[in-house]
Each structure stands twice: as structure tokens, then as C-alpha cells.
Design a protein around this motif. Structure first.
Motif, PDB file in Angstrom:
ATOM      1  N   LEU A  64       0.851  -1.178   0.000  1.00 18.26           N
ATOM      2  CA  LEU A  64       0.000   0.000   0.000  1.00 18.26           C
ATOM      3  C   LEU A  64       0.891   1.233   0.000  1.00 18.26           C
ATOM      4  O   LEU A  64       1.768   1.369   0.857  1.00 18.26           O
ATOM      5  CB  LEU A  64      -0.911   0.005   1.229  1.00 18.26           C
ATOM      6  N   ASP A  65       0.690   2.100  -0.964  1.00 17.39           N
ATOM      7  CA  ASP A  65       1.409   3.372  -1.045  1.00 17.39           C
ATOM      8  C   ASP A  65       0.442   4.459  -0.606  1.00 17.39           C
ATOM      9  O   ASP A  65      -0.418   4.885  -1.373  1.00 17.39           O
ATOM     10  CB  ASP A  65       1.890   3.594  -2.481  1.00 17.39           C
ATOM     11  N   CYS A  66       0.559   4.863   0.666  1.00 16.74           N
ATOM     12  CA  CYS A  66      -0.428   5.785   1.241  1.00 16.74           C
ATOM     13  C   CYS A  66       0.189   6.549   2.410  1.00 16.74           C
ATOM     14  O   CYS A  66      -0.228   6.387   3.560  1.00 16.74           O
ATOM     15  CB  CYS A  66      -1.653   5.002   1.681  1.00 16.74           C
ATOM     16  N   GLY A  67       1.225   7.340   2.130  1.00 18.57           N
ATOM     17  CA  GLY A  67       1.836   8.163   3.178  1.00 18.57           C
ATOM     18  C   GLY A  67       2.282   7.358   4.375  1.00 18.57           C
ATOM     19  O   GLY A  67       2.957   6.343   4.234  1.00 18.57           O
ATOM     20  N   LYS A  68       1.874   7.784   5.570  1.00 14.09           N
ATOM     21  CA  LYS A  68       2.325   7.114   6.792  1.00 14.09           C
ATOM     22  C   LYS A  68       1.771   5.702   6.953  1.00 14.09           C
ATOM     23  O   LYS A  68       2.235   4.953   7.798  1.00 14.09           O
ATOM     24  CB  LYS A  68       2.005   7.956   8.020  1.00 14.09           C
ATOM     25  N   PHE A  69       0.810   5.319   6.120  1.00 11.65           N
ATOM     26  CA  PHE A  69       0.259   3.966   6.181  1.00 11.65           C
ATOM     27  C   PHE A  69       0.891   3.047   5.138  1.00 11.65           C
ATOM     28  O   PHE A  69       0.476   1.902   4.985  1.00 11.65           O
ATOM     29  CB  PHE A  69      -1.260   3.998   6.004  1.00 11.65           C
ATOM     30  N   SER A  70       1.883   3.560   4.404  1.00 14.95           N
ATOM     31  CA  SER A  70       2.550   2.756   3.377  1.00 14.95           C
ATOM     32  C   SER A  70       3.227   1.552   4.010  1.00 14.95           C
ATOM     33  O   SER A  70       3.784   1.644   5.106  1.00 14.95           O
ATOM     34  CB  SER A  70       3.596   3.594   2.643  1.00 14.95           C
ATOM     35  N   GLY A  71       3.156   0.432   3.319  1.00 17.92           N
ATOM     36  CA  GLY A  71       3.797  -0.780   3.809  1.00 17.92           C
ATOM     37  C   GLY A  71       3.216  -2.014   3.163  1.00 17.92           C
ATOM     38  O   GLY A  71       2.330  -1.942   2.308  1.00 17.92           O
ATOM     39  N   ILE A  72       3.728  -3.155   3.592  1.00 24.13           N
ATOM     40  CA  ILE A  72       3.274  -4.446   3.094  1.00 24.13           C
ATOM     41  C   ILE A  72       2.255  -5.016   4.071  1.00 24.13           C
ATOM     42  O   ILE A  72       2.499  -5.056   5.282  1.00 24.13           O
ATOM     43  CB  ILE A  72       4.455  -5.409   2.898  1.00 24.13           C
ATOM     44  N   TYR A  73       1.127  -5.437   3.536  1.00 22.00           N
ATOM     45  CA  TYR A  73       0.033  -5.995   4.334  1.00 22.00           C
ATOM     46  C   TYR A  73      -0.384  -7.345   3.751  1.00 22.00           C
ATOM     47  O   TYR A  73      -0.196  -7.604   2.568  1.00 22.00           O
ATOM     48  CB  TYR A  73      -1.185  -5.061   4.308  1.00 22.00           C
TER      49      TYR A  73
END
Length: 135
Positions: A64-73
Motif C-alpha cells: 500500500l502506497d499511502c503516506g504514513k500507512f505505506s507498507g506491506i500488508y
């Protein structure tokens, strides 16, 4: 996106609405401690809207590419059928400040490179990816 291109590739699923949820009945169904995958919701997992079911399945990793929530889920749950092009990030704390927060982000399926090529060539994408053991 910082993914080792020798081992993995990714498929862009587009822009999504990003929400947050926790395991309480008013945000889930009658059994909030079990996700649609049959596993309990946990930190690092997401629910996807049902329109993504042809693209991604339970247990698959997404970026997920979404600012501070970016990461692998890890995909673990489904959202209510009224949602389209959306994901829900699981948070444990029922008083989390992000439970009422909404943003836009871009989501990518992470796929092992050789498996992705195979799935494109035979047209069975999702069925082929069932055999992958992630990370």
C-alpha cells in the motif's frame, strides 16, 4: 516501491479508499474475532472490497502506497459489499485515532516474478498463485 525485482514483481490495482477497522461487532459481522479468511484479524492485515476478489486472495501480500500507512500488508478479510475500490487496515486499539480517518492510496499485489509470468501465460492467475508460499 522498494521490492527486489529479481525475486518479486508487482501488479498495480489502482487507487483505493483507505479506511481502518478493529474487531468490534458494529464494524464487523456477528463474529468479529474471525476474519473472512477464517483467521483472526491482526496487525499487518487488511480487508479488501469484494471487487478485488478476481485479483487478490486471502494470504497474499500487497503493498500500500499511502503516506504514513505505506507498507506491506496481508489480505485477511473482506469489506461489506457496499464498498468498492477500498481497503480496511486492521488496528488493534478500539480507541485508535485512525478509526475515523480516510485517505486515498495506491495498492499493488506483490507476486513472485516467475509465478507472475506463468499466471499471465496460462490465464489462470489466481489459481496459480494459490501454490505460492509467501516470504
Amino acid at each position: 516501491i522498494k521490492i527486489n525485482s529479481n525475486k518479486y514483481t508487482y501488479k498495480n490495482l489502482g487507487i483505493v479508499d483507505v479506511f481502518h477497522y478493529t474487531n468490534v461487532k458494529n464494524m464487523c459481522d456477528s463474529n468479529p474475532d474471525i476474519a473472512a479468511s477464517g483467521k483472526p484479524p491482526s496487525i499487518g492485515t487488511i480487508a479488501i472490497s469484494r471487487d478485488f476478489l478476481n485479483e487478490v486472495m486471502f494470504g497474499e501480500k500487497v503493498y500500500l502506497d499511502c503516506g504514513k500507512f505505506s507498507g506491506i500488508y496481508t489480505v485477511n478479510d473482506l469489506m461489506n459489499k457496499r464498498h468498492k475500490k477500498s481497503i480496511d487496515i486492521f488496528v488493534k486499539d478500539k480507541n485508535n485515532e485512525y478509526l475515523n480517518y480516510r485517505c486515498k492510496g495506491r495498492i499493488f499485489i506483490i507476486i513472485k516474478s516467475n509465478q507472475y509470468i506463468k499466471s499471465l501465460s496460462d490465464g489462470n492467475g489466481i489459481r496459480d498463485r494459490l501454490k505460492i508460499c509467501w516470504f
